[in-house]
Motif scaffolding. Structure first.
Motif, PDB file in Angstrom:
ATOM      1  N   ALA A 159       0.818  -1.284  -0.138  1.00  0.00           N
ATOM      2  CA  ALA A 159       0.167   0.094   0.094  1.00  0.00           C
ATOM      3  C   ALA A 159       0.892   1.118   0.060  1.00  0.00           C
ATOM      4  CB  ALA A 159      -0.882   0.185   1.048  1.00  0.00           C
ATOM      5  N   CYS A 160       1.944   1.136   0.527  1.00  0.00           N
ATOM      6  CA  CYS A 160       2.909   2.144   0.528  1.00  0.00           C
ATOM      7  C   CYS A 160       3.280   2.760  -1.201  1.00  0.00           C
ATOM      8  CB  CYS A 160       4.416   1.977   1.304  1.00  0.00           C
ATOM      9  SG  CYS A 160       4.009   2.090   3.007  1.00  0.00           S
ATOM     10  N   GLU A 161       3.740   1.416  -1.787  1.00  0.00           N
ATOM     11  CA  GLU A 161       3.891   1.851  -3.215  1.00  0.00           C
ATOM     12  C   GLU A 161       2.644   2.387  -3.876  1.00  0.00           C
ATOM     13  OE1 GLU A 161       5.396  -0.393  -7.312  1.00  0.00           O
ATOM     14  OE2 GLU A 161       5.339  -1.649  -5.185  1.00  0.00           O
ATOM     15  N   THR A 162       1.481   1.734  -3.557  1.00  0.00           N
ATOM     16  CA  THR A 162       0.377   2.309  -4.129  1.00  0.00           C
ATOM     17  C   THR A 162       0.165   3.531  -3.988  1.00  0.00           C
ATOM     18  OG1 THR A 162      -0.745   0.018  -3.811  1.00  0.00           O
ATOM     19  CG2 THR A 162      -2.185   2.064  -4.019  1.00  0.00           C
ATOM     20  N   VAL A 163       0.435   4.258  -2.712  1.00  0.00           N
ATOM     21  CA  VAL A 163      -0.180   5.729  -2.207  1.00  0.00           C
ATOM     22  C   VAL A 163       1.206   6.490  -3.118  1.00  0.00           C
ATOM     23  CG1 VAL A 163       0.238   7.400  -0.452  1.00  0.00           C
ATOM     24  CG2 VAL A 163      -0.905   5.364  -0.167  1.00  0.00           C
ATOM     25  N   LEU A 164       2.500   5.978  -3.206  1.00  0.00           N
ATOM     26  CA  LEU A 164       3.669   6.663  -3.889  1.00  0.00           C
ATOM     27  C   LEU A 164       3.344   6.854  -5.304  1.00  0.00           C
ATOM     28  CD1 LEU A 164       6.723   5.443  -1.928  1.00  0.00           C
ATOM     29  CD2 LEU A 164       5.495   7.581  -1.549  1.00  0.00           C
ATOM     30  N   ALA A 165       2.503   5.610  -5.704  1.00  0.00           N
ATOM     31  CA  ALA A 165       2.234   6.137  -7.197  1.00  0.00           C
ATOM     32  C   ALA A 165       1.018   6.909  -7.620  1.00  0.00           C
ATOM     33  CB  ALA A 165       1.734   4.445  -7.853  1.00  0.00           C
ATOM     34  N   CYS A 166       0.383   7.612  -6.538  1.00  0.00           N
ATOM     35  CA  CYS A 166      -0.455   8.629  -6.848  1.00  0.00           C
ATOM     36  C   CYS A 166       0.259   9.856  -6.960  1.00  0.00           C
ATOM     37  CB  CYS A 166      -1.364   8.609  -5.833  1.00  0.00           C
ATOM     38  SG  CYS A 166      -2.449   7.054  -5.357  1.00  0.00           S
ATOM     39  N   ASP A 167      -0.453  10.728  -7.708  1.00  0.00           N
ATOM     40  CA  ASP A 167       0.160  12.158  -8.182  1.00  0.00           C
ATOM     41  C   ASP A 167       0.331  13.084  -7.000  1.00  0.00           C
ATOM     42  OD1 ASP A 167       0.175  11.511 -11.094  1.00  0.00           O
ATOM     43  OD2 ASP A 167      -1.815  11.407 -10.476  1.00  0.00           O
ATOM     44  N   LEU A 168      -0.544  13.066  -6.051  1.00  0.00           N
ATOM     45  CA  LEU A 168      -0.246  13.974  -4.713  1.00  0.00           C
ATOM     46  C   LEU A 168      -0.828  12.973  -3.568  1.00  0.00           C
ATOM     47  CD1 LEU A 168      -2.012  17.089  -6.515  1.00  0.00           C
ATOM     48  CD2 LEU A 168       0.290  16.852  -6.142  1.00  0.00           C
ATOM     49  N   ILE A 169      -0.096  13.526  -2.318  1.00  0.00           N
ATOM     50  CA  ILE A 169      -0.339  12.818  -1.363  1.00  0.00           C
ATOM     51  C   ILE A 169      -0.734  13.883  -0.063  1.00  0.00           C
ATOM     52  CG2 ILE A 169       0.281  11.248   0.497  1.00  0.00           C
ATOM     53  CD1 ILE A 169       2.376  10.092  -1.671  1.00  0.00           C
ATOM     54  N   VAL A 170      -2.017  13.817   0.561  1.00  0.00           N
ATOM     55  CA  VAL A 170      -2.429  14.573   1.709  1.00  0.00           C
ATOM     56  C   VAL A 170      -2.859  13.350   2.858  1.00  0.00           C
ATOM     57  CG1 VAL A 170      -3.987  16.105   2.527  1.00  0.00           C
ATOM     58  CG2 VAL A 170      -3.402  16.109   0.041  1.00  0.00           C
ATOM     59  N   ALA A 171      -2.188  13.641   4.007  1.00  0.00           N
ATOM     60  CA  ALA A 171      -2.203  12.599   5.065  1.00  0.00           C
ATOM     61  C   ALA A 171      -2.560  13.792   6.433  1.00  0.00           C
ATOM     62  CB  ALA A 171      -0.810  12.105   5.222  1.00  0.00           C
ATOM     63  N   THR A 172      -2.955  12.783   7.474  1.00  0.00           N
ATOM     64  CA  THR A 172      -3.341  13.302   8.767  1.00  0.00           C
ATOM     65  C   THR A 172      -2.049  13.343   9.540  1.00  0.00           C
ATOM     66  OG1 THR A 172      -3.898  11.079   9.587  1.00  0.00           O
ATOM     67  CG2 THR A 172      -5.546  12.745   8.777  1.00  0.00           C
ATOM     68  N   PRO A 173      -1.754  14.130  10.531  1.00  0.00           N
ATOM     69  CA  PRO A 173      -0.455  14.128  11.221  1.00  0.00           C
ATOM     70  C   PRO A 173      -0.226  12.777  11.875  1.00  0.00           C
ATOM     71  CG  PRO A 173      -1.632  16.005  11.933  1.00  0.00           C
ATOM     72  CD  PRO A 173      -2.680  15.097  11.186  1.00  0.00           C
ATOM     73  N   GLU A 174      -1.436  11.832  12.204  1.00  0.00           N
ATOM     74  CA  GLU A 174      -1.274  10.492  12.932  1.00  0.00           C
ATOM     75  C   GLU A 174      -0.949   9.356  11.858  1.00  0.00           C
ATOM     76  OE1 GLU A 174      -3.699  13.412  14.695  1.00  0.00           O
ATOM     77  OE2 GLU A 174      -4.090  12.443  12.949  1.00  0.00           O
ATOM     78  N   ALA A 175      -0.801   9.624  10.465  1.00  0.00           N
ATOM     79  CA  ALA A 175      -0.631   8.605   9.591  1.00  0.00           C
ATOM     80  C   ALA A 175       0.717   8.270   9.517  1.00  0.00           C
ATOM     81  CB  ALA A 175      -1.063   9.174   8.065  1.00  0.00           C
ATOM     82  N   SER A 176       0.996   7.009   9.045  1.00  0.00           N
ATOM     83  CA  SER A 176       2.408   6.464   9.145  1.00  0.00           C
ATOM     84  C   SER A 176       2.385   5.453   7.991  1.00  0.00           C
ATOM     85  CB  SER A 176       2.859   5.887  10.426  1.00  0.00           C
ATOM     86  OG  SER A 176       1.972   4.714  10.689  1.00  0.00           O
ATOM     87  N   PHE A 177       3.737   5.343   7.752  1.00  0.00           N
ATOM     88  CA  PHE A 177       4.072   4.498   6.411  1.00  0.00           C
ATOM     89  C   PHE A 177       4.969   3.513   6.679  1.00  0.00           C
ATOM     90  CE2 PHE A 177       1.949   8.398   4.946  1.00  0.00           C
ATOM     91  CZ  PHE A 177       1.400   8.143   3.711  1.00  0.00           C
ATOM     92  N   ALA A 178       4.713   2.321   6.433  1.00  0.00           N
ATOM     93  CA  ALA A 178       5.680   1.191   6.741  1.00  0.00           C
ATOM     94  C   ALA A 178       5.728   0.126   5.707  1.00  0.00           C
ATOM     95  CB  ALA A 178       5.428   0.329   8.121  1.00  0.00           C
TER      96      ALA A 178
END
Length: 257
Positions: free
Chosen positions: A107-126
């Motif tokens: 899912a990290c790669e899925t998100v990075l493949a999107c054009d723009l990313i907006v996240a909440t302060p509590e979000a994390s990526f592993a």
């Protein structure tokens, strides 16, 4: 598996399989790809990819239960995740990833493949392939390298530990961090701004940038070497152990062979 909605020229795909923490199973991926195809037909000018509001896990990543136990390449060309990444990159309009909760593995790669990313302060990526002894392919590694400095990509892939959205924003990997109560308004305001601009110009620029991002020279010998290195992993005892341990809900015992 998902829900979809179109409001004007903005389309939304919401991951909706909380029973499996929105794991990227073949069924869920097929549903997202079908939604993107419908958005193209409806001439959506900007898409938002998200999970339900307030989720703890945005997506648990690859559905490990669908991976072969050994002897076969688990992340081949026809793998659902590879198909999803290609469709996100080839979609003719920008895609904004709206992230609440944690993002794991593929899912990290899925998100990075999107054009723009907006996240909440509590979000994390592993990025977690090393936790399961799963090899990564060339295109997947390039997704990380196109989004992050090589040292950050190495930290994510080698440690498999979560990195907070605030740190990734400081490094330019995430575009914006917005509070949970404000992230919807912020993201959809951006989406409507994009949708109000010239769609053909944006579509062409997105494709140009996709081609340029993938313009890495590699000799046939280097390509064969990389593919051979992948086979070292998926033919190993550790790979089979990682998949079995996941299915048996226990910590794997890796021996490096």
């Amino acid at each position: 598996m998902i829900t979809t909605h179109i409001d004007g020229a903005v389309g939304t795909i919401t991951l909706n399989h909380e029973a499996k923490r929105n794991a990227l199973s073949e069924r869920l991926v097929d549903a997202v790809i079908a939604a993107l195809a419908e958005f193209t037909r409806q001439e959506v000018r900007c898409a938002v990819l998200r999970a339900a509001s307030g989720v703890k896990v945005w997506s648990a990543g690859h559905d490990v239960s669908e991976l072969p136990e050994g002897g076969l390449d688990p992340l081949g060309w026809r793998d659902p995740l590879r198909h999803l990444i290609r469709e996100l990159e080839n979609f003719p309009a920008p895609i904004i990833a709206l992230i609440e909760g944690s993002v794991w593995g593929g899912a990290c790669e899925t998100v990075l493949a999107c054009d723009l990313i907006v996240a909440t302060p509590e979000a994390s990526f592993a990025a977690t392939p090393a936790k399961h002894s799963v090899p990564y392919n060339v295109s997947g590694l390039l997704t990380f390298l196109n989004a992050a400095h090589i040292h950050i990509a190495k930290e994510m892939l080698f440690t498999a530990q979560p990195i907070p959205a605030s740190r990734l924003e400081r490094m330019g990997i995430i575009n914006h961090v917005a509070a949970a109560g404000e992230i919807d308004a912020f993201t959809y305001d951006m989406a409507r701004t994009i949708a109000g601009n010239a769609p053909l110009s944006i579509s062409v620029m997105k494709e140009q940038l996709r081609i340029l991002a993938g313009a890495h020279t590699m000799s046939p010998q280097d390509f064969e070497r990389i593919q051979g290195l992948r086979r070292v992993v998926y033919n190993s005892q550790d790979y089979s152990e990682g998949i079995r341990a996941f299915k048996e809900k226990r910590k794997p015992r890796f021996e490096g062979r």
